[in-house]
Design a protein around this motif. Structure first.
Motif, PDB file in Angstrom:
ATOM      1  N   GLN A 130       2.540  10.236  15.183  1.00  0.00           N
ATOM      2  CA  GLN A 130       2.586   9.896  13.763  1.00  0.00           C
ATOM      3  C   GLN A 130       3.161  11.026  12.900  1.00  0.00           C
ATOM      4  N   ARG A 161      10.277   8.290   6.293  1.00  0.00           N
ATOM      5  CA  ARG A 161       9.931   8.170   7.720  1.00  0.00           C
ATOM      6  C   ARG A 161      10.648   9.196   8.584  1.00  0.00           C
ATOM      7  N   HIS A 216       6.077  10.611  10.195  1.00  0.00           N
ATOM      8  CA  HIS A 216       5.730   9.784   9.032  1.00  0.00           C
ATOM      9  C   HIS A 216       4.883  10.579   8.034  1.00  0.00           C
ATOM     10  N   ASP A 228       0.848  -1.193   0.000  1.00  0.00           N
ATOM     11  CA  ASP A 228       0.000   0.000   0.000  1.00  0.00           C
ATOM     12  C   ASP A 228       0.879   1.236   0.000  1.00  0.00           C
ATOM     13  N   GLU A 273       6.544   6.575   3.945  1.00  0.00           N
ATOM     14  CA  GLU A 273       6.683   5.138   4.209  1.00  0.00           C
ATOM     15  C   GLU A 273       5.921   4.859   5.507  1.00  0.00           C
ATOM     16  N   ALA A 274       4.617   4.718   5.399  1.00  0.00           N
ATOM     17  CA  ALA A 274       3.777   4.802   6.589  1.00  0.00           C
ATOM     18  C   ALA A 274       2.428   4.148   6.365  1.00  0.00           C
ATOM     19  N   SER A 275       1.822   3.736   7.449  1.00  0.00           N
ATOM     20  CA  SER A 275       0.451   3.236   7.416  1.00  0.00           C
ATOM     21  C   SER A 275      -0.462   4.364   6.939  1.00  0.00           C
ATOM     22  N   PRO A 276      -1.186   4.171   5.830  1.00  0.00           N
ATOM     23  CA  PRO A 276      -1.890   5.322   5.244  1.00  0.00           C
ATOM     24  C   PRO A 276      -2.967   5.947   6.133  1.00  0.00           C
ATOM     25  N   LEU A 277      -3.831   5.145   6.732  1.00  0.00           N
ATOM     26  CA  LEU A 277      -4.947   5.759   7.467  1.00  0.00           C
ATOM     27  C   LEU A 277      -4.479   6.622   8.647  1.00  0.00           C
ATOM     28  N   PRO A 278      -3.605   6.125   9.542  1.00  0.00           N
ATOM     29  CA  PRO A 278      -3.130   7.006  10.613  1.00  0.00           C
ATOM     30  C   PRO A 278      -2.364   8.226  10.096  1.00  0.00           C
TER      31      PRO A 278
END
Lengths: 393, 393
Positions: free
Chosen positions: A96, A278, A99, A25, A43-48
């Motif tokens: 967060q 990041r 990120h 993702d 380079e991160a979890s999209p939703l958070p």
């Protein structure tokens, strides 16, 4: 130029598998200012990360990223560094933040390059960018035979270095890990550089990691990456004292200059790996590159996703001389592969080069990845805080 | 017991002001397992924390917290520690994870206490909890006169220690800061402990911080808190060598045991301040308390919000002997104040004590704070990932 618009997009494969492949993702950022547009990838979890962009303020040190960025003036990369400090101070208690900011920062370098007609490496004040020797970065096979096959394929494709990581490594016996490492060496042949990535599997258990060293040394492994969680400085330092010719590598989790610096100052690393997506973008990554070079530690990019991210990850150490490695994803997902029309392919000499094109020098293919776009909506008391914008240039 | 439900609630004042008061909103967590319920508070930006709970997976080291927590079995605090490791490994690349997990972890201690009919401090294996000497924690006034008034009020109310922080401190001249500090000392009188919190205002500029030391020493300040950003270990260490009788304090930003340990090992701190609502909950906070005590560094809680958070913050060092300080919020917002019916008020001797009631020993008043509940919804491709649940016991 005033930052008029910052948009973030969540893209992902229809099915995300529970494997170490971080290219499944993407949190893609578009910034517009002064009539120019820049792109960056977190380079991160999209939703958070979306949430960190649009979060309502909690107090003076806990603002969403966009609160600090929208309307800011940027005319140079020095202005970006000033803005970075503002974002950090006003987002201190929003974990967060780095990120999310990373994607904005990278997009700003891309945008400033577009505005100046100059490549990002030139904005950094670097001379001609040095070519880098790519290592093929991939996951261990499920068993030694599969790893052997992958290694043989890499050797046949012309790479001079390869890394194997994650998968079963460190999760079974010492002997099983040795079999994996020897299979990788056999598949590569005797001359290629072999790197091993433990993916923090040993937590902070120095003895567990130390038991793997003899096989790594026998196989001539150049570095053992992330044996421990990033913060375990003394575990790193102790293993470094006992790892002989196998040097330690780490730092991909660093979400700021200081976290990388601590691994250099107190962790005994031979290689510091920085993900521009990041650590807060190109500025702090370049700061790490300078700091490491002055201390005899080799800077290496961390990149496992698109060639937009790859280009951004090569800028911070573009000017450093020497036969330096770069991480080069060889198993990208269709999403990561198709995001860009431009691909930084190894040249006839096997080396990877940044281009002279403005900004990051990477042309996107938004039509190709639009099928992966997720339609997101975040609503608070009836007010829309976020709704997926249109994915257009 | 199986963890059946984990819910998170976003509460906030109708108007959040751009001041240092962290009690203006709240990320409250409710956990249900085995017919019991526990509550915890994250010290975190609520929206990104909700997002970190429900985030779809990105890869094997990037899962939302609930992915790892729902359905897990917990019968003891040792099981919670095992679960903490799972959450960390599976959430390694989701930066917001420790802030979100902290609320769950604290709620699990509350729940396990309820199930066992035992207070949380007893689950830690601590003997009788020691009373703590509260320091009144508040913001500097806008000018020295306002600070003097606040200090005089604190002294009149019976506190024996007070901390002033944020506001204008470090943002104007060295002389202006000295005036603020002297005003605080005058208002408190000569006998009370005075603490100063710089709120990371000096970045990593050792000289700027060092210029404030003479006034702090003259005013008999016990500690200077957070002169620098948390990661700037060498800046801390250098200032510590030059701060004479004024000791350094820090650590509130630590989002894991190792970050706190690094400040102890390499930062020259005299006081390590841990927020259980950020560091991953009571387990890692207690680990820091033990580590610090063995090295002559004083553990202090960091708490600026509700008495649910205050109770959770006192558990990790409940058993440590000595005249130890505890941070005690004296200007909580109505939200933070009204969340609990139970308040840990100082006794006749001025000291604060944990109770013998099960779990955290704090009774909530959900009716009182329901007006502050925000109705949130996060939707992905038409599927609701999060919708504010009913705020009931």
């Amino acid at each position: 130029m005033t930052i008029d618009e910052v948009d973030i997009f969540y893209l992902s494969l229809p099915q995300v598998r529970d494997i170490g492949d971080g290219s499944q993702d993407m949190a893609l950022v578009r910034v517009r200012a002064g009539g120019f547009t820049g792109w960056g990838e977190c380079e991160a979890s999209p939703l958070p990360t979306i949430a960190a962009m649009v979060a309502p303020p909690s107090h003076s040190a806990c603002h969403g990223v966009l609160d600090s960025v929208l309307g800011a003036e940027v005319g140079s990369v020095d202005d970006v560094a000033v803005l970075a400090r503002t974002v950090r101070e006003r987002g201190l208690d929003l974990l967060q933040t780095p990120h999310a900011w990373s994607g904005v920062e990278i997009a700003l370098w891309d945008l400033l390059g577009a505005a100046a007609g100059a490549p990002a490496w030139a904005l950094l004040g670097a001379g001609e960018p040095q070519p880098r020797r790519p290592y093929a970065s991939q996951l261990f096979g499920d068993d030694p035979h599969q790893t052997w096959e992958k290694a043989a394929a890499v050797a046949a494709s012309g790479f001079t270095a390869a890394k194997f990581g994650w998968g079963p490594y460190g999760r079974g016996s010492v002997a099983a890990d040795a079999d994996q490492v020897h299979a990788a060496r056999e598949g590569l042949g005797p001359d290629l550089d072999l790197l091993v990535d433990a993916g923090t599997v040993f937590g902070e258990d120095v003895e567990a990691a130390a038991k793997r060293i003899p096989a790594l040394a026998e196989a001539g492994v150049v570095w053992l990456e992330e044996p421990f969680v990033a913060g375990a400085l003394s575990a790193h330092a102790e293993l470094a004292r006992r790892s002989g010719p196998v040097r330690l590598a780490g730092g991909e989790g660093a979400s700021g200059f200081h976290l990388a610096r601590q691994l250099i100052d107190h962790g005994g690393l031979g290689y510091i790996q920085v993900d521009t997506g990041r650590i807060g973008g190109i500025g702090p990554a370049a700061e790490v590159a300078r700091y490491a070079a002055a201390r005899g530690v080799q800077f290496v990019n961390h990149t496992f996703t698109s060639h937009l991210a790859l280009a951004a990850s090569l800028v911070p150490y573009a000017a450093l001389p020497g036969d330096l490695l770069c991480e080069y994803p060889v198993e990208p997902s269709p999403l990561a592969r198709d995001l860009t029309r431009t691909h930084l392919l190894p040249g006839a000499d096997g080396l990877v080069r940044l281009t002279d094109a403005p900004g990051l020098g990477v042309e996107l293919d938004l039509d190709a990845v639009r099928p992966y776009l997720r339609q997101m909506e975040i609503v608070m008391d009836g007010t829309v805080l976020y709704r997926t914008p249109e994915l257009v240039p």
